[in-house]
Design a protein around this motif. Structure first.
Motif, mmCIF file in Angstrom:
data_model
loop_
_atom_site.group_PDB
_atom_site.id
_atom_site.type_symbol
_atom_site.label_atom_id
_atom_site.label_comp_id
_atom_site.label_asym_id
_atom_site.label_seq_id
_atom_site.Cartn_x
_atom_site.Cartn_y
_atom_site.Cartn_z
ATOM 1 N N ALA A 190 38.391 44.617 46.990
ATOM 2 C CA ALA A 190 38.952 43.723 45.963
ATOM 3 C C ALA A 190 37.995 42.556 45.710
ATOM 4 C CB ALA A 190 40.308 43.196 46.415
ATOM 5 N N ASP A 191 37.828 42.205 44.422
ATOM 6 C CA ASP A 191 36.919 41.111 44.073
ATOM 7 C C ASP A 191 37.576 39.752 44.273
ATOM 8 O OD1 ASP A 191 34.583 42.652 42.691
ATOM 9 O OD2 ASP A 191 36.422 43.538 41.905
ATOM 10 N N PHE A 192 38.873 39.687 43.967
ATOM 11 C CA PHE A 192 39.620 38.433 44.119
ATOM 12 C C PHE A 192 40.935 38.740 44.813
ATOM 13 C CE2 PHE A 192 37.139 38.216 40.196
ATOM 14 C CZ PHE A 192 36.347 37.095 40.456
ATOM 15 N N VAL A 193 41.388 37.808 45.647
ATOM 16 C CA VAL A 193 42.640 38.026 46.371
ATOM 17 C C VAL A 193 43.566 36.837 46.127
ATOM 18 C CG1 VAL A 193 43.694 38.447 48.624
ATOM 19 C CG2 VAL A 193 41.378 39.303 48.165
ATOM 20 N N ILE A 194 44.805 37.142 45.774
ATOM 21 C CA ILE A 194 45.819 36.086 45.603
ATOM 22 C C ILE A 194 46.899 36.331 46.652
ATOM 23 C CG2 ILE A 194 47.642 35.185 44.074
ATOM 24 C CD1 ILE A 194 45.864 35.954 41.683
ATOM 25 N N ASN A 195 47.203 35.286 47.433
ATOM 26 C CA ASN A 195 48.265 35.387 48.436
ATOM 27 C C ASN A 195 49.570 34.971 47.764
ATOM 28 O OD1 ASN A 195 50.115 34.978 50.490
ATOM 29 N ND2 ASN A 195 48.628 34.058 51.889
ATOM 30 N N TYR A 196 50.503 35.945 47.635
ATOM 31 C CA TYR A 196 51.721 35.632 46.875
ATOM 32 C C TYR A 196 52.590 34.575 47.551
ATOM 33 C CZ TYR A 196 54.295 39.087 49.821
ATOM 34 O OH TYR A 196 54.852 39.781 50.854
ATOM 35 N N ASN A 197 52.331 34.296 48.831
ATOM 36 C CA ASN A 197 53.086 33.237 49.518
ATOM 37 C C ASN A 197 52.565 31.846 49.176
ATOM 38 O OD1 ASN A 197 54.892 34.870 51.109
ATOM 39 N ND2 ASN A 197 53.067 35.508 52.257
ATOM 40 N N LYS A 198 51.317 31.785 48.689
ATOM 41 C CA LYS A 198 50.697 30.472 48.455
ATOM 42 C C LYS A 198 50.449 30.166 46.991
ATOM 43 C CE LYS A 198 48.737 29.876 52.960
ATOM 44 N NZ LYS A 198 47.787 30.582 53.793
ATOM 45 N N GLU A 199 50.272 31.208 46.169
ATOM 46 C CA GLU A 199 49.930 30.969 44.758
ATOM 47 C C GLU A 199 50.879 31.741 43.859
ATOM 48 O OE1 GLU A 199 45.708 31.558 43.460
ATOM 49 O OE2 GLU A 199 45.435 31.850 45.603
ATOM 50 N N ASP A 200 51.148 31.164 42.692
ATOM 51 C CA ASP A 200 51.951 31.872 41.688
ATOM 52 C C ASP A 200 50.978 32.610 40.771
ATOM 53 O OD1 ASP A 200 53.508 32.764 39.658
ATOM 54 O OD2 ASP A 200 54.530 30.856 39.290
ATOM 55 N N VAL A 201 51.023 33.917 40.855
ATOM 56 C CA VAL A 201 50.063 34.721 40.090
ATOM 57 C C VAL A 201 50.200 34.469 38.588
ATOM 58 C CG1 VAL A 201 51.599 36.731 40.113
ATOM 59 C CG2 VAL A 201 49.197 37.085 39.814
ATOM 60 N N LEU A 202 51.391 34.078 38.151
ATOM 61 C CA LEU A 202 51.612 33.841 36.716
ATOM 62 C C LEU A 202 51.007 32.518 36.249
ATOM 63 C CD1 LEU A 202 55.307 35.086 36.539
ATOM 64 C CD2 LEU A 202 53.270 36.287 35.731
ATOM 65 N N LYS A 203 50.574 31.699 37.208
ATOM 66 C CA LYS A 203 49.987 30.402 36.819
ATOM 67 C C LYS A 203 48.462 30.461 36.753
ATOM 68 C CE LYS A 203 53.761 27.558 37.120
ATOM 69 N NZ LYS A 203 54.658 27.501 38.251
ATOM 70 N N GLY A 204 47.884 31.643 37.011
ATOM 71 C CA GLY A 204 46.422 31.767 36.973
ATOM 72 C C GLY A 204 45.903 31.660 35.548
ATOM 73 N N ASN A 205 44.604 31.317 35.415
ATOM 74 C CA ASN A 205 44.031 31.137 34.076
ATOM 75 C C ASN A 205 43.435 32.411 33.509
ATOM 76 O OD1 ASN A 205 44.540 28.376 34.049
ATOM 77 N ND2 ASN A 205 42.752 28.017 35.357
ATOM 78 N N LYS A 206 43.159 33.382 34.411
ATOM 79 C CA LYS A 206 42.407 34.548 33.952
ATOM 80 C C LYS A 206 43.334 35.591 33.322
ATOM 81 C CE LYS A 206 40.357 37.367 36.984
ATOM 82 N NZ LYS A 206 39.332 37.943 37.860
ATOM 83 N N PRO A 207 43.072 36.032 32.078
ATOM 84 C CA PRO A 207 43.884 37.114 31.528
ATOM 85 C C PRO A 207 43.335 38.483 31.963
ATOM 86 C CG PRO A 207 42.435 36.237 29.838
ATOM 87 C CD PRO A 207 42.086 35.519 31.111
ATOM 88 N N TYR A 208 44.223 39.448 32.087
ATOM 89 C CA TYR A 208 43.846 40.775 32.592
ATOM 90 C C TYR A 208 43.954 41.840 31.498
ATOM 91 C CZ TYR A 208 44.230 38.417 37.044
ATOM 92 O OH TYR A 208 44.047 37.540 38.068
ATOM 93 N N ASP A 209 43.117 42.870 31.654
ATOM 94 C CA ASP A 209 43.222 44.044 30.776
ATOM 95 C C ASP A 209 44.358 44.942 31.238
ATOM 96 O OD1 ASP A 209 40.679 43.822 29.114
ATOM 97 O OD2 ASP A 209 39.842 43.762 31.165
ATOM 98 N N VAL A 210 44.567 44.964 32.561
ATOM 99 C CA VAL A 210 45.562 45.866 33.144
ATOM 100 C C VAL A 210 46.316 45.118 34.241
ATOM 101 C CG1 VAL A 210 45.867 47.959 34.547
ATOM 102 C CG2 VAL A 210 44.181 47.953 32.695
ATOM 103 N N VAL A 211 47.637 45.183 34.194
ATOM 104 C CA VAL A 211 48.462 44.629 35.278
ATOM 105 C C VAL A 211 49.317 45.771 35.825
ATOM 106 C CG1 VAL A 211 50.360 43.067 35.861
ATOM 107 C CG2 VAL A 211 48.553 42.297 34.310
ATOM 108 N N ILE A 212 49.191 46.023 37.131
ATOM 109 C CA ILE A 212 49.982 47.088 37.759
ATOM 110 C C ILE A 212 50.935 46.417 38.745
ATOM 111 C CG2 ILE A 212 49.904 49.181 39.184
ATOM 112 C CD1 ILE A 212 46.930 49.471 38.258
#
Ligand SMILES: NC(=O)c1ccc[n+]([C@@H]2O[C@H](COP(=O)([O-])OP(=O)(O)OC[C@H]3O[C@@H](n4cnc5c(N)ncnc54)[C@H](OP(=O)(O)O)[C@@H]3O)[C@@H](O)[C@H]2O)c1
Length: 318
Positions: A189-211
């Motif tokens: 994985a290039d980037f890792v988000i810990n769901y206990n510490k960060e809200d993934v919906l608050k990130g700035n980067k838009p994605y081509d694919v969300v699974i």
């Protein structure tokens, strides 16, 4: 032979071991002595009665979809397998009964187990690996540089999806809990988000694919982190999602895709290839057959890496 069955919908308490005849072999089928069986969320969703439309309500039911084992006998029309072959494969997704001493499988539903993986690893591959392949082969288009967010990347499908997406050149952001961070880094994985510490919906980067493999980010929320032309994959769709995806996809560039697993011999062959190339297959929980209640009580709570399997090694005559 011993087989795990249940005679009404419910929790792990409805499961029991039954003594039943070894299933009769047909011309095009193979009788396999089971070595290990994967535990999948589909097992308990079907057992709880959440998927009655697909599984039906006829009892007793068996449990267990993907497995590994050793060929015991082959039907007269079987050409690819012989007694003693080590194989892994997949049964009917909604009527699987792999948690048995022996199973009958069609020739097309098994492949030879790679020598470099254990029976436990081989048992863990077919459902989650086929699901990952189906997502990338039929639902979303991955190219070099495609930005993919995998929510729930340290679980079964996530393990294969992360590694396959990387092999296809995608840039992968993996969302995991504390225990999954190192594993997804190991899988590339290039980037890792810990769901206990960060809200993934608050990130700035838009994605081509969300699974979404966790059921925690619905399409309505995921849209805010998706590019103008992009795709979202729902992995546990019901009738409501089927209807809404139809209408959303008519009008929106943000496509709403649904995973409905259709196993195929092609996926099994592809998975065998990935395994031979050394793709990471982590089985971090292994339960003996007689601990089936413990297994189906603990595994749904998650917080482990990759897959959990049940082995048949504690049964007699093994
Ligand atoms: N539609 C189909 O045909 C089909 C076929 C196969 C599977 N499925 C479905 O696909 C889904 C994923 O399957 P799987 O085998 O990969 O399940 P899994 O191994 O249980 O993985 C689910 C992952 O979600 C993570 N998670 C939990 N809470 C989270 C949160 N708040 N944010 C982000 N991630 C979170 C879990 O991490 P922790 O360990 O940290 O809790 C776990 O790694 C299941 O719903 C399954 O039923 C559907």
């Amino acid at each position: 032979m011993k087989k795990l069955i249940y005679s009404k919908f419910g929790g792990p308490e409805v499961l029991q071991i039954a003594e039943v005849p070894i299933p009769a072999i047909q011309e095009t089928s193979v009788l396999i002595k089971v070595k290990a069986v994967s535990i999948n969320p589909l097992d308990w969703k079907i057992r709880n009665g959440e998927m009655k439309l697909m599984s039906g309500s006829k009892f007793p039911k068996g449990i267990g979809i993907d497995f590994s084992g050793i060929v015991e006998e082959t039907g007269t029309a079987v050409t690819q397998y012989k007694k003693g072959d080590e194989v892994f494969g997949i049964l009917d997704v909604f009527k699987g009964e792999a948690l048995s001493e022996y199973v009958i499988a069609k020739e097309k539903d098994i492949v030879i187990k790679p020598q470099n993986v254990s029976f436990e690893q081989a048992a863990a591959m077919a459902v989650v690996g086929s699901a990952a392949l189906q997502i990338f082969n039929t639902l979303v288009d991955l190219k070099k540089g495609t930005e993919v967010l995998i929510n729930g990347a340290s679980g079964g499908i996530g393990m294969f999806a992360t590694q396959i997406a990387k092999r296809k050149g995608a840039i992968v952001t993996a969302v995991v809990g504390d225990s999954g961070i190192q594993a997804v880094k190991d899988w590339g994985a290039d980037f890792v988000i810990n769901y206990n510490k960060e809200d993934v919906l608050k990130g700035n980067k838009p994605y081509d694919v969300v699974i979404d493999l966790s059921g925690k980010i619905p399409f309505s929320k995921a849209k805010q982190i998706m590019k103008h032309s992009s795709a979202y994959v729902h992995t546990a769709p019901g009738p409501k999602e089927i209807i809404s995806s139809f209408f959303i996809n008519l009008f929106s560039h943000k496509k709403y895709k649904l995973l409905m697993l259709k196993p195929s011999p092609g996926y099994l062959a592809e998975l065998r290839g990935y395994a031979e190339q050394g793709i990471g297959i982590v089985v971090s929980k292994i339960y003996p057959f007689h601990s089936f209640k413990k297994a189906y009580t603990e595994v749904p709570h998650g917080k482990f890496i990759g897959k959990a399997v049940i082995t048949m090694d504690d049964l007699k005559n093994k």
